[in-house]
Design an enzyme around this catalytic site. Structure first.
Site, short mmCIF file in Angstrom:
data_model
loop_
_atom_site.label_atom_id
_atom_site.label_comp_id
_atom_site.label_asym_id
_atom_site.label_seq_id
_atom_site.Cartn_x
_atom_site.Cartn_y
_atom_site.Cartn_z
N LYS A 201 1.04 -0.96 0.28
CA LYS A 201 -0.17 0.25 0.30
C LYS A 201 0.78 1.35 0.21
CE LYS A 201 -3.61 -2.58 0.60
NZ LYS A 201 -5.05 -2.82 0.44
C1 LIG Z 1 -5.65 -3.63 1.09
C2 LIG Z 1 -7.37 -3.32 1.06
C3 LIG Z 1 -7.98 -3.74 2.49
C4 LIG Z 1 -7.95 -4.73 3.10
O1 LIG Z 1 -6.30 -3.64 4.06
P1 LIG Z 1 -5.23 -5.61 5.01
O2 LIG Z 1 -4.74 -4.63 5.77
O3 LIG Z 1 -5.26 -6.36 3.95
O4 LIG Z 1 -6.14 -6.49 5.37
C5 LIG Z 1 -8.89 -2.99 2.13
N1 LIG Z 1 -10.17 -2.91 1.34
C6 LIG Z 1 -9.31 -1.78 0.17
C7 LIG Z 1 -9.97 -1.74 -0.90
C8 LIG Z 1 -7.63 -2.89 0.02
O5 LIG Z 1 -7.25 -2.19 -1.15
#
Ligand SMILES: *Cc1c(COP(=O)(O)O)cnc(C)c1O
Length: 387
Positions: A201
């Site tokens: 991210k």
């Molecule tokens: C990555 C993501 C999540 C979940 O995040 P995690 O930290 O992997 O649990 C939720 N919503 C979206 C749109 C994402 O891209």
């Protein structure tokens, strides 16, 4: 024929190494400090990070949690969302957005997305809220806006609808930390925003992590309680059903080393995006730029004319050593896990044609702050060769 790419340095879809090389001594130092302190759970680094993240986003409160998914879950638990409640969310997003209402016993209502921003379609949202109200079986309780690929959703419209309908506006900003709308960073839109620190991210740790941002002090206290088994003023007073959803101290320490790079990295992502835009505009559909919105460019996805053209571009890129990926190959209402919930939500649910079409035509190109101009040119040349 593609040039011989074997001699060129590989291009990554993401890159978690170039950044690490810049700050490795600092990361080693901060991890060592946690090892020395022995405070692996709820150490002081967690609070230090929460303050820094709240400042960065310009919001009052930040609560560190164990993942983006748990951030969404804690936010919905704090609203008491459960059986009989309808949670409206886009059909074109990551699975976690839909999974959480189902885990809590609520019903996800899939909404179509806009064909240019790929974010929740406001007219379709209004239409589906009206259908749920007319059927009278479920209570409209929340809208989860997702800032897909880093681009802020239409938050002024989502906030207005939630105010009118007395619904909870939750921002799933997991792909978009650093993005802004009308000069206000994400985190400050909606009643609360969920962040993910999954390694790829825009702000990633070295494992799982997440956070909730809000301007509501009481809600922030509730989030803190819920992430620690619903604890009260003392550790062994249990006020409510919660969960184990804390952010690890070591991950907080790592994020404290990375956050100072964030402004420059956002600018670098925007520079890469501008390079892609310049080379690809008019040839494929490039990411939308709604007025007043600044994308965090968590991903950069182009839209091809049809599935056949996407396959040709994927193959041309592969042959030239350029990685690509499809986010997402299936709309959520077609996923085996969600088909039944989709059928149960609205008796005669209108179709979701945009979400279905995007899944066949979308393609993500490499996106991270450490791509240089020569690599950007290699990527766009490979895309153009496949058209
Ligand atoms: C990555 C993501 C999540 C979940 O995040 P995690 O930290 O992997 O649990 C939720 N919503 C979206 C749109 C994402 O891209």
């Amino acid at each position: 024929m593609p040039q011989d790419t074997a001699a060129l340095p590989p291009i990554g879809l993401f890159d978690v190494r170039a950044q690490q090389a810049l700050i490795r001594p600092e990361i080693d130092r901060r991890i060592a400090a946690v090892l020395d302190s022995g405070r692996f759970v709820q150490g002081p680094e967690v609070e230090e990070l929460e303050k820094a993240l709240a400042d960065f986003a310009g919001v009052g409160h930040c609560v560190g949690v164990s993942s983006g998914t748990d951030a969404l879950q804690i936010a919905m638990m704090a609203e008491g969302i459960g059986r009989g409640d309808a949670v409206f969310l886009p059909a074109f997003t990551y699975t976690a957005t839909a999974e959480v209402p189902l885990v809590l016993g609520a019903t996800p209502v899939f909404v179509d997305v806009d064909p240019t921003t790929f974010n929740i379609d406001i007219a379709d949202l209004r239409r589906r809220i009206a259908l749920v109200k007319a059927e009278g079986r479920l209570r409209p309780r929340a809208v989860v806006g997702v800032d897909l690929f880093g681009l802020p959703a239409d938050w002024p419209a989502i906030e207005a609808i939630c105010a009118e309908e007395d619904m909870f506006a939750l921002d799933d900003a997991a792909q978009a930390f650093g993005g802004a709308l009308r000069g206000r960073r994400l985190g400050g839109w909606g009643a609360a925003a969920a962040l993910s620190f999954y390694p790829t991210k825009t702000l990633g740790c070295y494992g799982d992590g997440g956070a909730l941002l809000t301007n509501d002090a009481e809600k922030a206290d509730l989030y803190r309680s819920l992430r620690t088994h619903g604890e009260g003023k003392t550790r062994y007073e249990v006020m409510r059903t919660g969960m184990n959803g804390r952010l690890d101290t070591i991950q907080a320490a790592i994020l404290l080393c990375k956050l100072p790079l964030m402004e420059n990295e956002l600018a670098a992502r925007a520079h890469v995006a501008a390079g892609y835009d310049a080379a690809l505009a008019g040839k494929v559909q490039i990411p939308a730029k709604p007025e007043g919105a600044e994308s965090a460019y968590g991903l950069y996805s182009i839209l091809l004319a049809d599935e056949g053209q996407r396959t040709r571009v994927q193959e041309a890129c592969k042959a030239r050593g350029v990685p690509t990926a499809v986010y997402y190959p299936l709309p959520l209402h077609h996923q085996p896990a969600y088909r039944e919930a989709h059928a149960a939500a609205i008796g005669q649910a209108p179709p979701l044609p945009v979400s279905e079409s995007l899944c066949k035509r979308i393609l993500a190109l490499p996106m991270h702050p450490y791509l240089d101009d020569a690599q950007v040119a290699r990527v766009t040349e490979a895309v153009i060769a496949g058209l």
